[in-house]
Design a protein around this motif. Sequence first.
Motif, PDB file in Angstrom:
ATOM      1  N   SER A  85      -4.256   9.972  -6.829  1.00 57.67           N
ATOM      2  CA  SER A  85      -4.133   9.610  -8.247  1.00 57.67           C
ATOM      3  C   SER A  85      -4.979  10.464  -9.176  1.00 57.67           C
ATOM      4  CB  SER A  85      -4.525   8.141  -8.444  1.00 57.67           C
ATOM      5  OG  SER A  85      -5.917   7.938  -8.257  1.00 57.67           O
ATOM      6  N   TRP A 126       0.810  -1.214   0.000  1.00 59.42           N
ATOM      7  CA  TRP A 126       0.000   0.000   0.000  1.00 59.42           C
ATOM      8  C   TRP A 126       0.847   1.269   0.000  1.00 59.42           C
ATOM      9  CZ3 TRP A 126      -4.801   1.314  -1.148  1.00 59.42           C
ATOM     10  CH2 TRP A 126      -5.750   0.292  -1.256  1.00 59.42           C
ATOM     11  N   SER A 127       2.008   1.236   0.672  1.00 56.79           N
ATOM     12  CA  SER A 127       2.916   2.383   0.580  1.00 56.79           C
ATOM     13  C   SER A 127       3.325   2.605  -0.866  1.00 56.79           C
ATOM     14  CB  SER A 127       4.163   2.140   1.436  1.00 56.79           C
ATOM     15  OG  SER A 127       3.826   1.886   2.777  1.00 56.79           O
ATOM     16  N   LEU A 178       1.575   1.749  -3.530  1.00 57.28           N
ATOM     17  CA  LEU A 178       0.450   2.241  -4.323  1.00 57.28           C
ATOM     18  C   LEU A 178       0.300   3.755  -4.212  1.00 57.28           C
ATOM     19  CD1 LEU A 178      -2.220  -0.533  -3.624  1.00 57.28           C
ATOM     20  CD2 LEU A 178      -0.935  -0.173  -5.741  1.00 57.28           C
ATOM     21  N   ALA A 179       0.577   4.305  -3.029  1.00 53.40           N
ATOM     22  CA  ALA A 179       0.520   5.758  -2.892  1.00 53.40           C
ATOM     23  C   ALA A 179       1.552   6.431  -3.790  1.00 53.40           C
ATOM     24  CB  ALA A 179       0.737   6.156  -1.436  1.00 53.40           C
ATOM     25  N   LEU A 181      -7.632   4.238  -8.756  1.00 46.32           N
ATOM     26  CA  LEU A 181      -7.415   3.037  -7.954  1.00 46.32           C
ATOM     27  C   LEU A 181      -8.453   1.967  -8.269  1.00 46.32           C
ATOM     28  CD1 LEU A 181      -5.902   1.644  -5.535  1.00 46.32           C
ATOM     29  CD2 LEU A 181      -7.755   2.540  -4.101  1.00 46.32           C
ATOM     30  N   THR A 239      -7.865   7.722   0.158  1.00 43.78           N
ATOM     31  CA  THR A 239      -6.748   8.649   0.085  1.00 43.78           C
ATOM     32  C   THR A 239      -5.923   8.422  -1.174  1.00 43.78           C
ATOM     33  OG1 THR A 239      -6.674   8.825   2.496  1.00 43.78           O
ATOM     34  CG2 THR A 239      -4.687   9.466   1.280  1.00 43.78           C
ATOM     35  N   VAL A 240      -5.605   7.156  -1.465  1.00 46.38           N
ATOM     36  CA  VAL A 240      -4.845   6.844  -2.677  1.00 46.38           C
ATOM     37  C   VAL A 240      -5.641   7.234  -3.925  1.00 46.38           C
ATOM     38  CG1 VAL A 240      -3.840   4.957  -4.028  1.00 46.38           C
ATOM     39  CG2 VAL A 240      -3.458   5.069  -1.560  1.00 46.38           C
ATOM     40  N   ALA A 245       0.364   6.220  -7.358  1.00 46.28           N
ATOM     41  CA  ALA A 245      -0.693   7.204  -7.622  1.00 46.28           C
ATOM     42  C   ALA A 245      -0.099   8.542  -8.024  1.00 46.28           C
ATOM     43  CB  ALA A 245      -1.560   7.368  -6.376  1.00 46.28           C
ATOM     44  N   GLU A 246       0.991   8.932  -7.371  1.00 41.65           N
ATOM     45  CA  GLU A 246       1.630  10.202  -7.674  1.00 41.65           C
ATOM     46  C   GLU A 246       2.456  10.132  -8.947  1.00 41.65           C
ATOM     47  OE1 GLU A 246       1.709  13.801  -7.531  1.00 41.65           O
ATOM     48  OE2 GLU A 246       1.185  13.123  -5.510  1.00 41.65           O
TER      49      GLU A 246
END
Length: 270
Positions: A99, A58-59, A61-62, A107, A94-95, A65-66
Amino acid sequence: MSPRPVRIGVQIAPQHSSYATIRDTLREIEDLGVDIAFNWDHFYPLSGDPDGTHFEGWSMLAAWAEQTSRIEFGPLVTCNSYRNPDLLADMARTVDHISAKDGTGRLVFGIGSGWFERDYQEYGYEFGTAGQRLDALSEDLPRIEARLASVNPAPTRHIPVLIGGGGEKKTLRIVAQHADIWHTFSDAATLEHKLGVLHEWCEKVGRDPAAIEISTGVDVAGAALTAEEGANLDASRALGASLFTLGISGPDIDLGGVRALVKWRDEQNG
């Protein structure tokens, strides 16, 4: 109803590579026109050296997204057991916002009940039984949906829910109730049977099975499809599959199969 267009997914395994390599691979597959990038939600490698290099999903994926601007992305799949379901929903929201370069997030929220016992043992989660983990997933998905409906700000869109697995008594019922995408690793004959079971569950819960996109994992070895590989893809496509996902992993990442699948997609979509 017209068939869904073919989409190509690539699962970049977060193992046996530096993060720089994973980041660069994501950039390459977005440039190639891949539709969805996946990682996974484990804490140790699933193949190769069991104690090899590995990163948390998950870290990552954040950061994805950016980094990206067009491609959809998500976990294939996140484990329901590792996080409080309300927290997990907030992480997804949040993610989603991170994105949203054009106002709409990208997502894809893949989720499953978990299966890799080492993750549980090493990180202090109760492993239980497969049935218990599926029951927990069934109980937690309404909580996730409720949290997504109550957070401020709300998600930028309905975040598509992907559920993986083919268990006929529990998993496919959960798919019928909650999934926008069902992911399987079945061959064509098995897929045909599982689709029949899924349709039965959809009828029982009052869901139109056409609302659920069919996703399947594929094996493609090189930059050109073999006759067998092409036949397998065509057979799954004829049954209604529209999302085809190839897994790639370090230490030596080869994008030949990705290029072959993108070419096949473009031929299918005309």
